[in-house]
Design an enzyme around this catalytic site. Sequence first.
Site, PDB file in Angstrom:
ATOM      1  N   LYS A 108       0.828  -1.227   0.000  1.00  0.00           N
ATOM      2  CA  LYS A 108       0.000   0.000   0.000  1.00  0.00           C
ATOM      3  C   LYS A 108       0.844   1.251   0.000  1.00  0.00           C
ATOM      4  O   LYS A 108       0.487   2.253  -0.622  1.00  0.00           O
ATOM      5  CB  LYS A 108      -0.955  -0.008   1.195  1.00  0.00           C
ATOM      6  CG  LYS A 108      -0.307  -0.296   2.536  1.00  0.00           C
ATOM      7  CD  LYS A 108      -0.473  -1.747   2.933  1.00  0.00           C
ATOM      8  CE  LYS A 108       0.402  -2.116   4.119  1.00  0.00           C
ATOM      9  NZ  LYS A 108       0.004  -3.259   4.835  1.00  0.00           N
ATOM     10  N   GLU A 132      -5.284  -6.339  -4.647  1.00  0.00           N
ATOM     11  CA  GLU A 132      -6.400  -6.493  -3.697  1.00  0.00           C
ATOM     12  C   GLU A 132      -5.922  -6.569  -2.243  1.00  0.00           C
ATOM     13  O   GLU A 132      -6.575  -6.049  -1.328  1.00  0.00           O
ATOM     14  CB  GLU A 132      -7.187  -7.772  -4.043  1.00  0.00           C
ATOM     15  CG  GLU A 132      -8.391  -7.997  -3.178  1.00  0.00           C
ATOM     16  CD  GLU A 132      -9.462  -6.910  -3.318  1.00  0.00           C
ATOM     17  OE1 GLU A 132     -10.049  -6.813  -4.404  1.00  0.00           O
ATOM     18  OE2 GLU A 132      -9.699  -6.170  -2.353  1.00  0.00           O
ATOM     19  N   VAL A 135      -5.253  -3.372   0.618  1.00  0.00           N
ATOM     20  CA  VAL A 135      -6.200  -2.701   1.521  1.00  0.00           C
ATOM     21  C   VAL A 135      -7.073  -3.737   2.214  1.00  0.00           C
ATOM     22  O   VAL A 135      -7.771  -4.514   1.562  1.00  0.00           O
ATOM     23  CB  VAL A 135      -7.105  -1.710   0.750  1.00  0.00           C
ATOM     24  CG1 VAL A 135      -8.110  -1.060   1.693  1.00  0.00           C
ATOM     25  CG2 VAL A 135      -6.270  -0.655   0.046  1.00  0.00           C
ATOM     26  N   ILE A 139     -10.542  -8.705   2.888  1.00  0.00           N
ATOM     27  CA  ILE A 139     -11.811  -8.106   2.431  1.00  0.00           C
ATOM     28  C   ILE A 139     -11.660  -7.642   0.980  1.00  0.00           C
ATOM     29  O   ILE A 139     -10.732  -6.904   0.666  1.00  0.00           O
ATOM     30  CB  ILE A 139     -12.181  -6.882   3.299  1.00  0.00           C
ATOM     31  CG1 ILE A 139     -12.257  -7.255   4.773  1.00  0.00           C
ATOM     32  CG2 ILE A 139     -13.484  -6.266   2.834  1.00  0.00           C
ATOM     33  CD1 ILE A 139     -12.533  -6.070   5.676  1.00  0.00           C
ATOM     34  N   ASP A 204      -0.129   3.686   8.024  1.00  0.00           N
ATOM     35  CA  ASP A 204      -0.564   2.556   7.189  1.00  0.00           C
ATOM     36  C   ASP A 204      -2.006   2.768   6.728  1.00  0.00           C
ATOM     37  O   ASP A 204      -2.328   2.569   5.546  1.00  0.00           O
ATOM     38  CB  ASP A 204      -0.433   1.260   8.000  1.00  0.00           C
ATOM     39  CG  ASP A 204      -0.952   0.055   7.252  1.00  0.00           C
ATOM     40  OD1 ASP A 204      -0.273  -0.421   6.335  1.00  0.00           O
ATOM     41  OD2 ASP A 204      -2.069  -0.408   7.586  1.00  0.00           O
ATOM     42  N   LYS A 208      -3.663   3.276   2.816  1.00  0.00           N
ATOM     43  CA  LYS A 208      -4.823   2.537   2.305  1.00  0.00           C
ATOM     44  C   LYS A 208      -5.951   3.494   1.929  1.00  0.00           C
ATOM     45  O   LYS A 208      -6.646   3.293   0.924  1.00  0.00           O
ATOM     46  CB  LYS A 208      -5.300   1.527   3.345  1.00  0.00           C
ATOM     47  CG  LYS A 208      -4.278   0.417   3.603  1.00  0.00           C
ATOM     48  CD  LYS A 208      -4.607  -0.351   4.871  1.00  0.00           C
ATOM     49  CE  LYS A 208      -3.632  -1.480   5.127  1.00  0.00           C
ATOM     50  NZ  LYS A 208      -3.735  -2.049   6.484  1.00  0.00           N
ATOM     51  N   GLY A 306      -2.634 -10.352   8.888  1.00  0.00           N
ATOM     52  CA  GLY A 306      -2.273 -11.739   9.189  1.00  0.00           C
ATOM     53  C   GLY A 306      -1.971 -12.505   7.914  1.00  0.00           C
ATOM     54  O   GLY A 306      -2.444 -12.152   6.829  1.00  0.00           O
TER      55      GLY A 306
HETATM   56  N1  HSE Z   1      -0.081  -3.896   9.400  1.00  0.00           N
HETATM   57  C1  HSE Z   1      -1.282  -3.973   8.661  1.00  0.00           C
HETATM   58  C2  HSE Z   1      -2.456  -3.930   9.622  1.00  0.00           C
HETATM   59  C3  HSE Z   1      -1.299  -5.240   7.851  1.00  0.00           C
HETATM   60  O1  HSE Z   1      -2.247  -4.060  10.830  1.00  0.00           O
HETATM   61  O2  HSE Z   1      -3.574  -3.719   9.183  1.00  0.00           O
HETATM   62  C4  HSE Z   1      -2.353  -5.280   6.794  1.00  0.00           C
HETATM   63  O3  HSE Z   1      -2.179  -4.271   5.842  1.00  0.00           O
END
Ligand code: HSE
Length: 434
Positions: A108, A132, A135, A139, A204, A208, A306
Amino acid sequence: MEREIRVGLCGCGVIGEGVVTTLLQHADIIGKRVGAPLRLAAVADKDSARLDIVRAQDPSISLIDDAFEIVTRDDVDVVVELIGGVEVADRLVRAALDAKKHVVTANKALLADRGGALFALAEANGCDLYFEAAVAGSIPAIRVIRESLAADRILSVRGIINGTSNYILSSMANDGAAFDDALKAAQQAGFAEANPTLDITGGDAGHKLAILAALAFGARVRPGEIPTEGIENVDPRDIQYARNFGYVIRPLAVAERLETGALDLRVHPALVPVRDPLAHVDGALNAVAIQGAMVGPSFLAGLGAGAAPTAVSVVGDIIDIAKNALAGAPVRTWSLPSDGAPEIQAIADLSSRYYLRFSVRDESGVLATLSGKLGNSGISIEKMVQDAATGDAGAASIAMLTHHAREGDLRDSLHAIDNTHLTTAPTHLIRIVE
Ligand code: HSE
């Protein structure tokens, strides 16, 4: 003879290992769905211990320490970029596209920063660039916005799109866990980024959200332009007060088209009413709530971080590319559409309800002065509770919910309040989203 599609994997960390396991353990069902075998031909990682784990699962896979060797191999049709980061990943994806390989990435940060140029390169080279897994993990938010809702005008996208932050806040709320312990558990479970600062400071989620804003609104937004706050200042007292007021604190990302045409984009912890579906999205679950002009509300939820859930999204993209390739279909380049740089609403102009927690001296007249100062700025209090001297030494806590207010006005008022002798610590502010 039946053709096979060959995959080259760059980066075998948490997600990469999940991709290896998915491709090997589900080879039969994947092969049936593709209509031909999907073979993991080569895996690259600088860490030989990770390659040993792959070798133990299937000794026929070529193991390499240099990811750049994958992209030029004749026995690779689809390159999977899972090395993360921006600079090296950018060069790697470019090299793969220049070598006419299709690319799948979960990166991302890379797409938010360089997506425009990379999609243009993919199109010029007649290659696919799928993302895919970038994000919300498992999902299918990208496909739903880009394909299923392509006929609609998207009004807003709101979601919990960082699993680590949600896991930490949920652990604090449900189990009374300390922030640092919850973060460690999220790292051990493979939810956190290599640099978990990106998770807890909202970076993060900002990456996204920039991708979602491009898909939903055609907006070219740099992540640095999105007002972003992390969860690091959420205090157990805030969680408790929120609960007593009938709310849950969630790490939210919001993208909304305003009537002025500007975009309201923001990432921050928020009080969400317990009756809101987002309040029930616990732990490492993510959710994306989309409001379309014609479809109304759509709500998607699932594991957002995960190894296994994210790997399924990555392999789903590989399957899509493989089916297209086997059908001889011309490449359908799915770019991040851009109508240019939008106006982004300044956070000072946001109109919202707010949760406030004041640490004040426990003396007469304080409450009257405080509510008077808020009232003078046009801030109207909806609910309030006071607890005697349980907070910072010698201080009483006053928690309140406000009616709608302009954030700039509220912050001016809080600045004035925090500069008086009334408060013993800076006032905590958390937006309410409903
Ligand atoms: N580090 C990210 C999170 C992983 O905790 O959502 C998935 O993008």
